[in-house]
Each structure stands twice: as C-alpha cells, then as structure tokens.
Design an enzyme around this catalytic site. Structure first.
Site, mmCIF file in Angstrom:
data_model
loop_
_atom_site.group_PDB
_atom_site.id
_atom_site.type_symbol
_atom_site.label_atom_id
_atom_site.label_comp_id
_atom_site.label_asym_id
_atom_site.label_seq_id
_atom_site.Cartn_x
_atom_site.Cartn_y
_atom_site.Cartn_z
ATOM 1 N N GLY A 78 -35.341 -26.754 -25.525
ATOM 2 C CA GLY A 78 -36.279 -25.633 -25.555
ATOM 3 C C GLY A 78 -35.716 -24.384 -26.203
ATOM 4 O O GLY A 78 -34.542 -24.307 -26.562
ATOM 5 N N CYS A 82 -40.325 -19.126 -25.543
ATOM 6 C CA CYS A 82 -40.301 -20.537 -25.936
ATOM 7 C C CYS A 82 -40.501 -20.729 -27.432
ATOM 8 O O CYS A 82 -40.826 -21.827 -27.890
ATOM 9 C CB CYS A 82 -41.321 -21.340 -25.131
ATOM 10 S SG CYS A 82 -41.053 -21.228 -23.338
ATOM 11 N N GLY A 108 -34.343 -27.540 -15.372
ATOM 12 C CA GLY A 108 -35.562 -27.975 -14.694
ATOM 13 C C GLY A 108 -36.771 -27.143 -15.046
ATOM 14 O O GLY A 108 -37.141 -27.015 -16.213
#
Length: 272
Positions: free
Chosen positions: A115, A211, A193
C-alpha cells in the site's frame, strides 16, 4: 523477551452480546475448509492508551521472529491506537507526501506492508493480526477480503454501508475511504493489518494523498454519525472483534504480554 499468559476474554456486555466466548457464528457460511475444522484460539492484546508506532512495529517484528523460529505457535491480535504518525508501504511513492519528510510535524516510517502512504492517530482503531494462514486459507486475496469484510460487517451495525473498490484495497463509504488495509506475510505468518477511522482527526490526511489515490477523500464513523467518541470507541472495538471471530472462525481469548525492554512498557496489558 516476551512472556504471555492467557485467560478468557471478559467483555463488558454491549448491545446484548455474549461475553466469555466472543460471539459464536451467527449465520451459515460457505463450506470453506476453515469452517470444517475446530476453532483456532487467537489471543487478543488490547491497549487503552495510544502506543507509539515504532514500539508496536517492533512488537510485531519480534512476534513474527519468534513464530518463524518456532519458539511459539500462537495466533495473536494487537488492538490499539497510535499517536499521530504517517506510514508508507514498501513501494510507496513519496510524491504522495505533501510535506518535507526531513522535517515532519509527526513521525513518518517506511514499512514492509503493501500500500501507499496513510495516517494513524488517536480515535482510529488499528488491528494487527499475527496469525498463521495455514490454519485458515493460504490465499492472500482471501485474507484481504476477510479483513475488509470484518469492517463492512462492523459498519452494518451502525447503519453504514461499506463497500470494496475494484482497484484499491480497503473499505469505502461512497467515494471516501473509511478503513485502510495493508499487510505483510512471512512464511504464512501475517503482520500489519487494518485501520478503521472512528473519531480521529481527519485533517491529518490533508497533507498526504491518502493511499496514493487522487481525488478521493477519507471519512470516519464520527463524520457520518453523531458519536460520543470514547464510549463509542470501546463499542466499535467490540464489534470489530465480534466480526473478526466470525469471519475467521476462531475463539478470541485475552492475552497478557510483557517485554524485557525497561525503556518501553514493562507490562502492556488490558483485559478487554
């Protein structure tokens, strides 16, 4: 360096949910092999006060080291909040960071997760599963789907419709992102996570392209609903654990963890 003792999770009753064994499966599922086996015990270490990102990151790496070396074999969840911090994935483009990385207002770390850049802050619930996927399903796409589903099912309890995006991981409400998901897996052991925005300061996202997605904003449960911050944080955390247990067909138990590093927390514990 780490010692762990366990006991049954003793949750305060919330919305009539059961306390001792966290929430048995409420609905019939597809016949994954996972649901044909006995439930796996997963030990939950939950922290009331925000934990510095660097500290939690080192905890994760030590827990993974122990498991890869087969010093222990237990599955765990770290459930916590962070003080304000920015993190980048292993391949993140620094062009999505809108401030001087050599002189940031808050810490910034490049990590081994997937990411792009994101932000953590108090009021955002972070869950770091340290679990062995060989006990569930050896499929990283499935694992990401399950983490997203934990959030989507949690949002349903508040009348909020979360959805996936065809191109990007995480959970979205409309065009805005409410939860980020980024993982790293070593020999089928997971770390990093999910992070769900509950009542955190969304202005911290203004200095990055969250992001790495242009033209898409972020939101939180508080920006959608009228939340009472602290009281609702505990409620939302309970719902996330509820649905994690449901989606991963496991039994959540309380964990107490201690570390020998005296300059950090000698004992970090909370019976949820």
């Amino acid at each position: 360096r780490w010692a762990m003792t366990t006991s049954s999770l003793a949750l305060p009753r919330r919305r009539g949910l059961a306390t001792r064994r966290l929430f048995p499966l409420a609905a019939q599922r597809d016949s994954f092999d996972m649901f044909k086996r006995d439930r796996t015990n997963v030990y939950v270490a939950s922290y009331e006060e925000p934990v510095e990102y660097q500290v939690a990151w080192e905890w994760q790496r030590e827990l993974i080291r122990q498991r890869v070396k087969r010093e222990t074999d237990t599955d765990m969840l770290l459930v916590l909040q962070h003080p304000p911090v920015y993190t980048l994935g292993r391949g993140s483009d620094v062009g999505h960071v809108g401030f001087d990385m050599d002189d940031p207002d808050y810490p910034i770390h490049r990590t081994e997760r997937g990411g792009e850049v994101t932000c953590h802050a108090p009021g955002q619930i972070v869950i770091y599963p340290i679990i062995n996927l060989t006990r569930y399903k050896k499929d990283l796409h499935w694992y990401l789907f399950q983490l997203e589903e934990v959030v989507i099912e949690t949002l349903k309890q508040y009348g909020v419709t979360g959805r996936r995006d065809e191109e990007h991981t995480g959970v979205w409400v409309g065009s805005e992102k409410i939860a980020a998901v980024g993982i790293n897996v070593t020999r089928w052991w997971t770390m990093h996570g999910l992070a769900l925005n509950v009542c955190n300061d969304l202005q911290l996202f203004d200095r990055i392209t969250p992001c790495g997605i242009e033209g898409r904003g972020v939101c939180s449960l508080q920006s959608i609903l009228d939340l009472r911050t602290d009281a609702d944080l505990a409620e939302v955390e309970g719902q996330l654990l509820h649905h994690f247990q449901d989606m991963f067909h496991c039994t959540l138990l309380a964990a107490r963890t201690t570390t020998a590093d005296d300059d950090r927390r000698d004992e970090a514990e909370r019976i949820h």
